[in-house]
Design an enzyme around this catalytic site. Sequence first.
Site, PDB file in Angstrom:
ATOM      1  N   ARG A 127       1.040  -1.209   0.029  1.00 42.38           N
ATOM      2  CA  ARG A 127      -0.066   0.156   0.058  1.00 42.38           C
ATOM      3  C   ARG A 127       0.876   1.343   0.134  1.00 42.38           C
ATOM      4  O   ARG A 127       1.954   1.292   0.692  1.00 42.38           O
ATOM      5  CB  ARG A 127      -0.831   0.133   1.298  1.00 42.38           C
ATOM      6  CG  ARG A 127      -1.913  -1.000   1.330  1.00 42.38           C
ATOM      7  CD  ARG A 127      -3.201  -0.581   0.250  1.00 42.38           C
ATOM      8  NE  ARG A 127      -4.477  -1.420   0.090  1.00 42.38           N
ATOM      9  CZ  ARG A 127      -4.507  -2.436  -0.453  1.00 42.38           C
ATOM     10  NH1 ARG A 127      -3.548  -3.012  -1.355  1.00 42.38           N
ATOM     11  NH2 ARG A 127      -5.749  -3.131  -0.383  1.00 42.38           N
ATOM     12  N   GLU A 162      -4.242   7.655  -4.987  1.00 41.99           N
ATOM     13  CA  GLU A 162      -4.346   6.976  -6.310  1.00 41.99           C
ATOM     14  C   GLU A 162      -5.570   7.564  -6.923  1.00 41.99           C
ATOM     15  O   GLU A 162      -6.587   7.714  -6.156  1.00 41.99           O
ATOM     16  CB  GLU A 162      -4.310   5.659  -6.127  1.00 41.99           C
ATOM     17  CG  GLU A 162      -3.318   4.818  -5.707  1.00 41.99           C
ATOM     18  CD  GLU A 162      -2.970   3.231  -5.193  1.00 41.99           C
ATOM     19  OE1 GLU A 162      -4.294   2.803  -5.423  1.00 41.99           O
ATOM     20  OE2 GLU A 162      -2.200   2.823  -4.613  1.00 41.99           O
ATOM     21  N   HIS A 178      -1.824   0.252  -9.786  1.00 44.64           N
ATOM     22  CA  HIS A 178      -2.471  -0.703  -8.830  1.00 44.64           C
ATOM     23  C   HIS A 178      -3.276  -1.868  -9.422  1.00 44.64           C
ATOM     24  O   HIS A 178      -4.375  -2.006  -9.337  1.00 44.64           O
ATOM     25  CB  HIS A 178      -3.400   0.102  -7.704  1.00 44.64           C
ATOM     26  CG  HIS A 178      -3.719  -0.659  -6.571  1.00 44.64           C
ATOM     27  ND1 HIS A 178      -3.928  -0.060  -5.407  1.00 44.64           N
ATOM     28  CD2 HIS A 178      -3.644  -1.987  -6.207  1.00 44.64           C
ATOM     29  CE1 HIS A 178      -4.359  -0.814  -4.453  1.00 44.64           C
ATOM     30  NE2 HIS A 178      -4.159  -1.982  -4.989  1.00 44.64           N
ATOM     31  N   GLY A 207      -2.111  -5.118  -8.952  1.00 43.50           N
ATOM     32  CA  GLY A 207      -1.706  -6.348  -8.205  1.00 43.50           C
ATOM     33  C   GLY A 207      -2.551  -7.586  -8.713  1.00 43.50           C
ATOM     34  O   GLY A 207      -1.968  -8.774  -8.943  1.00 43.50           O
TER      35      GLY A 207
END
Length: 323
Positions: A237, A266, A285, A287
């Site tokens: 994070r 973000e 982001h 993942g």
Amino acid sequence: MKPQIYVARRIPAEVEAYLKEHAEVRKWEQERPITKDELKEEVGDAEGLLIAGTPITEELLANAPNLKVVSNISVGYNNLNIDALRSRGVLATHTPYVLDDTVADLAFTLILSASRRVVELDHWVRDGKWQKGQEDELFGVDVHHATLGIIGLGRIGERIARRAIFGFDMKVLYNNRNRKPQVEAELGVSYASMEELLKTSDIVLLMLPLTEETRGLMGAREFDMMKRSAVFINVARGPIVDETALVEALQQRKIFAAGLDVFDREPIDPNHPLLQCTNVVTLPHIGSATAATRTKMAQRAANNLIHALQGSKEIDLIPELKQ
Ligand code: NAP
């Protein structure tokens, strides 16, 4: 009578069909993500809520008198006000396990691309800068046989360690609050203090949750301890890292490079100084962002929601609410 639920995030049709078998479903119809204020208005008398990262605040809970369960389509749950959930007796679930390998693949993508300067050198080729005789300007750092330091060796961290050890002959150090003797014996990973890990690793990787304890964990002092040849990776994070300190470390070449999937804010501001650094690889982001894994996450979250509303204990309750 079926329970009322509100779905605040677009989900695959088969998952929506499953929810409709078991509940009366209202949902957010717009393409853009719902804001926390919109969710507060929409929640109404819903008993269950399916969300992905939307903040669950005291204010929202005060506006949701019938709410019994919040199901998060994500393994990280720093968007939840746990004290407020606990004091109102609202359950909250997340989606562990189903995304571990997908996130571990992404972590390795960042390790390799930051170490071998893949994005920077792709631009180099496209911009017509490639000439004969400049080979040493293109050097990166080796990943194979290097030492990888994982801060937060949990479900995903272990999958990353496996790739490192069995795929790249790497040595793996880790730092958690608790040692994991079984994983040490099985994989050959070694426990290290934060200081030892930072000073000796060639690659330092964050894979721990964002909590009040971990916020700002990586600051100027920590980047100063890293080797000048080291690569820093964050797939955890953004707020775990002091971005100002990271920019300074990258600009002043206190570290070799960084690979980042997550940021303090973000989406990141396109004028952010991090994006001016050539020695950083950035991703939005992603993942767990494959269609297969996101479908599994949505289905797991839907199961959690329905099972919890039916009173089943077979749910992925967030650990803090188990105590
Ligand atoms: P996990 O299994 O709970 O692992 C977290 C590990 O971090 C645990 O081993 C824990 O060990 C350690 N940890 C927790 N607090 C710590 C602290 N204060 N200091 C040091 N270590 C600490 O979780 P996971 O499923 O691997 O996921 C980890 C995190 O990755 C999630 O919380 C999420 O925020 C992030 N994530 C990001 C993406 C993405 O898209 N970029 C995708 C998935 C997950 P101890 O309890 O022993 O300390």
